[in-house]
Design a protein around this motif. Sequence first.
Motif, PDB file in Angstrom:
ATOM      1  N   MET A   1      -5.018  -9.282   1.812  1.00 17.78           N
ATOM      2  CA  MET A   1      -4.796  -7.613   1.461  1.00 17.78           C
ATOM      3  C   MET A   1      -6.346  -7.436   1.647  1.00 17.78           C
ATOM      4  SD  MET A   1      -1.646  -6.429  -1.388  1.00 17.78           S
ATOM      5  CE  MET A   1      -2.027  -5.036  -0.662  1.00 17.78           C
ATOM      6  N   ALA A   2      -6.329  -7.624   0.875  1.00 16.31           N
ATOM      7  CA  ALA A   2      -8.318  -7.404   0.557  1.00 16.31           C
ATOM      8  C   ALA A   2      -9.185  -7.567   1.946  1.00 16.31           C
ATOM      9  CB  ALA A   2      -9.061  -8.279  -0.589  1.00 16.31           C
ATOM     10  N   GLY A   3      -8.743  -8.569   2.654  1.00 17.82           N
ATOM     11  CA  GLY A   3      -9.322  -8.742   3.746  1.00 17.82           C
ATOM     12  C   GLY A   3      -9.512  -7.271   4.869  1.00 17.82           C
ATOM     13  N   GLU A   4      -8.103  -6.494   4.888  1.00 18.66           N
ATOM     14  CA  GLU A   4      -8.002  -5.597   5.282  1.00 18.66           C
ATOM     15  C   GLU A   4      -8.520  -4.673   5.419  1.00 18.66           C
ATOM     16  OE1 GLU A   4      -3.190  -4.728   5.376  1.00 18.66           O
ATOM     17  OE2 GLU A   4      -3.101  -7.028   6.001  1.00 18.66           O
TER      18      GLU A   4
ATOM     19  N   THR B   1      -1.877  -2.195  -6.515  1.00 18.11           N
ATOM     20  CA  THR B   1      -1.677  -0.807  -7.184  1.00 18.11           C
ATOM     21  C   THR B   1      -3.304  -0.394  -6.425  1.00 18.11           C
ATOM     22  OG1 THR B   1       0.312  -0.956  -8.235  1.00 18.11           O
ATOM     23  CG2 THR B   1      -1.617   0.739  -8.872  1.00 18.11           C
ATOM     24  N   ALA B   2      -4.031  -1.071  -7.052  1.00 21.42           N
ATOM     25  CA  ALA B   2      -5.446  -0.252  -6.990  1.00 21.42           C
ATOM     26  C   ALA B   2      -5.639  -0.396  -4.945  1.00 21.42           C
ATOM     27  CB  ALA B   2      -6.653  -0.954  -7.599  1.00 21.42           C
ATOM     28  N   MET B   3      -5.342  -1.417  -4.603  1.00 18.02           N
ATOM     29  CA  MET B   3      -5.524  -0.961  -3.347  1.00 18.02           C
ATOM     30  C   MET B   3      -4.511  -0.080  -2.291  1.00 18.02           C
ATOM     31  SD  MET B   3      -6.300  -4.896  -2.276  1.00 18.02           S
ATOM     32  CE  MET B   3      -5.006  -5.991  -2.837  1.00 18.02           C
ATOM     33  N   LEU B   4      -3.851   0.555  -2.933  1.00 16.42           N
ATOM     34  CA  LEU B   4      -2.242   1.083  -2.144  1.00 16.42           C
ATOM     35  C   LEU B   4      -2.488   2.720  -3.171  1.00 16.42           C
ATOM     36  CD1 LEU B   4       1.067  -1.356  -1.750  1.00 16.42           C
ATOM     37  CD2 LEU B   4      -0.375  -0.553  -0.352  1.00 16.42           C
TER      38      LEU B   4
END
Length: 341
Positions: free
Chosen positions: A264-267, A158-161
């Motif tokens: 995801m964190a690597g994108e 959620t924090a990333m999106l």
Amino acid sequence: MLPWSAEPAGRLDHHVVESDLLRGNPLGDPHERPLVVYVPPGYDDSPGRRSSSVYVLLGYTGHVGMWFNRMPFRQPYPELADAMFAAGDAPPAIVVYVDAWTALGGSQYLDSPATGRYHSYLRDEIVPFVDGRYRTLADRDHRAVTGKSSGGYGAMVTAMLAPDVFGALATHAGDALFEVSHRPRFPALARRLRDMYDGSYDKFLADFRGRLAGTKEGDLELLEMYAYAAAYSDDGIVRLPFDDVGAVVPEVWERWLALDPVVMAGEPRHAEALRSMRAIWVDAGSRDEYHLDFAAVAFRRALEAAGVPGERVHFELFEAGHGGIEYRYPLALAWLSHRLA
């Protein structure tokens, strides 16, 4: 410790939210959902004061009523949080207990054509509902999302999106590093499915729904895997990430990995979102049965690789397994409250 609840120093408000986004969802789950909002001591006596807000997500099979379950010699999290604020250990914050349960036991807090729009429900309906009724500091820099297990997964993604909505997160034993936490379970599940249900998930689901849940070995393990497969579906079809001999199905597994918080964190766009966080708490028990301690380490390393400043991150492995770690949540809540205030 007394086995019954005491009057809280703050206040718990129970709401029912009517969600347009969940109306007509694929599983036929209710679009009216319970929501519990906690306001800290002194909230009603200080009409000019606004507070940061922390949204709390449950793990797999969790629904909002479970926050009030009582175990011997333990206090549930809402009481622990209330006691922390009453003791003055952290700046006052509004704590929001979110329900995203489904007929499969969980949604992973994602928008999925196989389960429903649970990410959008949180971002676009729950947050405005709370901001419209409570004196929040209605800004991402004063709003955090937290959770444990699948709830911790929800907090990370959620924090990333939605970095425009949430500016901090806490994940306790959150689902991640799928190659280590999920993939090793595939052969045992394939065998169980073969030996008990002729390899058919349709037969398992028909049997499961026709009797009392949890009365056969492997019920929750099989349902959990199916729930994840539904949540990670991109076209509404639930596809397993393994075949009849427990081997990975590459095209399905790639979809899962694309939704792994470590990946995801690597994108670039997700790395940028993580760099914008004011505070990130990551912890797990050092003997987590699902190896989510390794997932926590991997996510911390992904944060470092993404360029998140180390002073914004709290990382800890502590002596525990996957369950019974509710006492950790107020520690993160206090840490976040100081940084959001």
